[in-house]
Design a protein around this motif. Structure first.
Motif, short mmCIF file in Angstrom:
data_model
loop_
_atom_site.label_atom_id
_atom_site.label_comp_id
_atom_site.label_asym_id
_atom_site.label_seq_id
_atom_site.Cartn_x
_atom_site.Cartn_y
_atom_site.Cartn_z
N SER A 34 -5.12 6.94 -8.73
CA SER A 34 -4.60 6.30 -7.52
C SER A 34 -3.16 6.70 -7.24
O SER A 34 -2.45 7.17 -8.14
CB SER A 34 -4.63 4.78 -7.69
OG SER A 34 -5.94 4.32 -7.79
N ARG A 38 4.67 1.58 -6.98
CA ARG A 38 5.34 0.83 -8.05
C ARG A 38 6.00 1.80 -9.03
O ARG A 38 5.61 2.95 -9.14
CB ARG A 38 4.38 -0.16 -8.72
CG ARG A 38 3.77 0.27 -10.01
CD ARG A 38 3.42 -0.89 -10.91
NE ARG A 38 2.27 -0.63 -11.78
CZ ARG A 38 2.24 0.30 -12.73
NH1 ARG A 38 3.26 1.12 -12.92
NH2 ARG A 38 1.15 0.44 -13.46
N TYR A 50 -1.00 7.48 -12.54
CA TYR A 50 -0.95 7.31 -11.08
C TYR A 50 -0.28 8.54 -10.49
O TYR A 50 0.43 9.26 -11.20
CB TYR A 50 -0.06 6.10 -10.71
CG TYR A 50 -0.72 4.74 -10.80
CD1 TYR A 50 -1.60 4.30 -9.82
CD2 TYR A 50 -0.41 3.88 -11.85
CE1 TYR A 50 -2.18 3.03 -9.89
CE2 TYR A 50 -0.99 2.61 -11.93
CZ TYR A 50 -1.87 2.20 -10.94
OH TYR A 50 -2.45 0.95 -11.01
N GLU A 69 -8.82 4.10 1.01
CA GLU A 69 -8.44 2.69 1.12
C GLU A 69 -7.02 2.55 0.61
O GLU A 69 -6.57 3.37 -0.19
CB GLU A 69 -9.39 1.79 0.31
CG GLU A 69 -9.44 2.05 -1.19
CD GLU A 69 -8.23 1.57 -1.97
OE1 GLU A 69 -7.65 0.55 -1.59
OE2 GLU A 69 -7.85 2.24 -2.95
N TYR A 78 -0.73 0.46 -3.16
CA TYR A 78 -1.67 1.22 -4.00
C TYR A 78 -2.72 1.80 -3.08
O TYR A 78 -3.14 1.14 -2.12
CB TYR A 78 -2.38 0.30 -5.00
CG TYR A 78 -1.49 -0.35 -6.03
CD1 TYR A 78 -0.77 -1.50 -5.73
CD2 TYR A 78 -1.39 0.19 -7.31
CE1 TYR A 78 0.04 -2.10 -6.69
CE2 TYR A 78 -0.59 -0.42 -8.28
CZ TYR A 78 0.12 -1.56 -7.96
OH TYR A 78 0.91 -2.16 -8.91
N GLU A 98 -10.67 2.20 -9.93
CA GLU A 98 -10.22 0.95 -10.51
C GLU A 98 -9.19 0.40 -9.54
O GLU A 98 -8.04 0.84 -9.50
CB GLU A 98 -9.60 1.24 -11.88
CG GLU A 98 -9.37 0.01 -12.73
CD GLU A 98 -7.92 -0.37 -12.82
OE1 GLU A 98 -7.22 0.18 -13.67
OE2 GLU A 98 -7.49 -1.23 -12.04
N GLU A 100 -7.96 -3.08 -6.59
CA GLU A 100 -8.00 -4.53 -6.40
C GLU A 100 -8.97 -4.88 -5.24
O GLU A 100 -9.56 -4.01 -4.62
CB GLU A 100 -6.58 -5.12 -6.27
CG GLU A 100 -5.70 -4.47 -5.27
CD GLU A 100 -6.20 -4.71 -3.88
OE1 GLU A 100 -6.71 -3.75 -3.25
OE2 GLU A 100 -6.09 -5.87 -3.43
P1 5GP Z 1 -1.08 -2.11 -12.04
O1 5GP Z 1 0.25 -2.25 -11.37
O2 5GP Z 1 -1.31 -3.17 -13.09
O3 5GP Z 1 -1.34 -0.71 -12.55
O4 5GP Z 1 -2.20 -2.35 -10.93
C1 5GP Z 1 -2.14 -3.51 -10.13
C2 5GP Z 1 -3.43 -3.66 -9.35
O5 5GP Z 1 -3.58 -2.58 -8.43
C3 5GP Z 1 -4.67 -3.67 -10.22
O6 5GP Z 1 -5.52 -4.74 -9.82
C4 5GP Z 1 -5.32 -2.35 -9.91
O7 5GP Z 1 -6.73 -2.43 -10.01
C5 5GP Z 1 -4.91 -2.14 -8.48
N1 5GP Z 1 -4.98 -0.74 -8.05
C6 5GP Z 1 -4.73 0.38 -8.77
N2 5GP Z 1 -4.94 1.47 -8.04
C7 5GP Z 1 -5.36 1.05 -6.82
C8 5GP Z 1 -5.76 1.71 -5.62
O8 5GP Z 1 -5.81 2.93 -5.51
N3 5GP Z 1 -6.11 0.92 -4.57
C9 5GP Z 1 -6.10 -0.44 -4.64
N4 5GP Z 1 -6.48 -1.10 -3.55
N5 5GP Z 1 -5.74 -1.08 -5.74
C10 5GP Z 1 -5.36 -0.37 -6.82
#
Ligand code: 5GP
Length: 188
Positions: A34, A38, A50, A69, A78, A98, A100
């Motif tokens: 993704s 952040r 990432y 998305e 994200y 993976e 949200e």
């Molecule tokens: P973290 O900051 O803990 O890596 O991720 C925070 C949230 O962002 C997690 O719920 C994760 O699943 C979500 N996330 C990670 N990549 C993406 C993405 O590409 N798209 C969306 N919509 N959520 C994401």
């Protein structure tokens, strides 16, 4: 046949570990990397964990319609780049996202044949313990993630499957079973 799998679940539910184990068991399943605005956590690398983008670059990619998305989560953005998904599908692999819940909803619309799996905690209280134990988020960030978790848990019913991550080995088995069934690999 190549398929798109979406795995969603509240922060602290153990998605990362589950997914690592799942991908080891089903090598044909490739994890989409993704993009996010952040800051990298200690040990995270650009292009591996990432694609770390500035807010301006993220906006530009939104304008270019590069995302399948995207969503804002806990103050950061994200998104799933179309290129990440399409190049894997074109190469004959299945893809795992993976993401949200808001993103999962967008993928459901864009790709109605995607398979959507929700990972739930055995008890919501374990989320705080796991997030605090991970030691990567401030107390304020943990509170924000837990508020979001409540909203996420309320949307479980929209998913095709729900897996409770109580015992890790059991949850991995259950997940792998779902993926194998959906890919027609049962009996291999
Ligand atoms: P973290 O900051 O803990 O890596 O991720 C925070 C949230 O962002 C997690 O719920 C994760 O699943 C979500 N996330 C990670 N990549 C993406 C993405 O590409 N798209 C969306 N919509 N959520 C994401």
């Amino acid at each position: 046949m190549s398929k798109v799998f979406v795995i969603t679940g509240p922060s602290g539910v153990g998605k990362g570990t589950l997914i690592r184990e799942l991908c080891k068991r089903i090598p044909d399943l490739e994890l989409s990397i993704s993009a996010t605005t952040r800051q990298p956590r200690e040990g995270e690398a650009d292009g591996v964990d990432y694609h770390f983008l500035s807010a301006g670059e993220f906006d530009r990619r939104v304008e270019e319609k590069d995302f399948l998305e995207f969503a804002t989560y806990s103050g950061n953005r994200y998104g799933t780049l179309r290129s990440e998904v399409e190049r894997r599908l074109d190469a004959g692999h299945s893809v795992l996202l993976e993401i949200e819940v808001q993103g999962a909803q967008q993928v459901r619309q864009a790709k109605p044949d995607s398979i959507q799996i929700f990972i739930a905690p055995p008890d919501p209280a374990v989320l705080r313990e796991r997030l605090a134990g991970r030691g990567t988020d401030s107390a304020e960030a943990i509170d924000r993630r837990l508020e979001t978790a409540e909203i996420e848990l309320a949307s479980q019913g929209d998913f095709d499957y729900r897996v409770v991550n109580d015992d890790l080995a059991d949850a991995v088995e259950e997940l792998a079973g779902i993926v194998r069934t959906e890919l027609g690999l049962v009996g291999d």
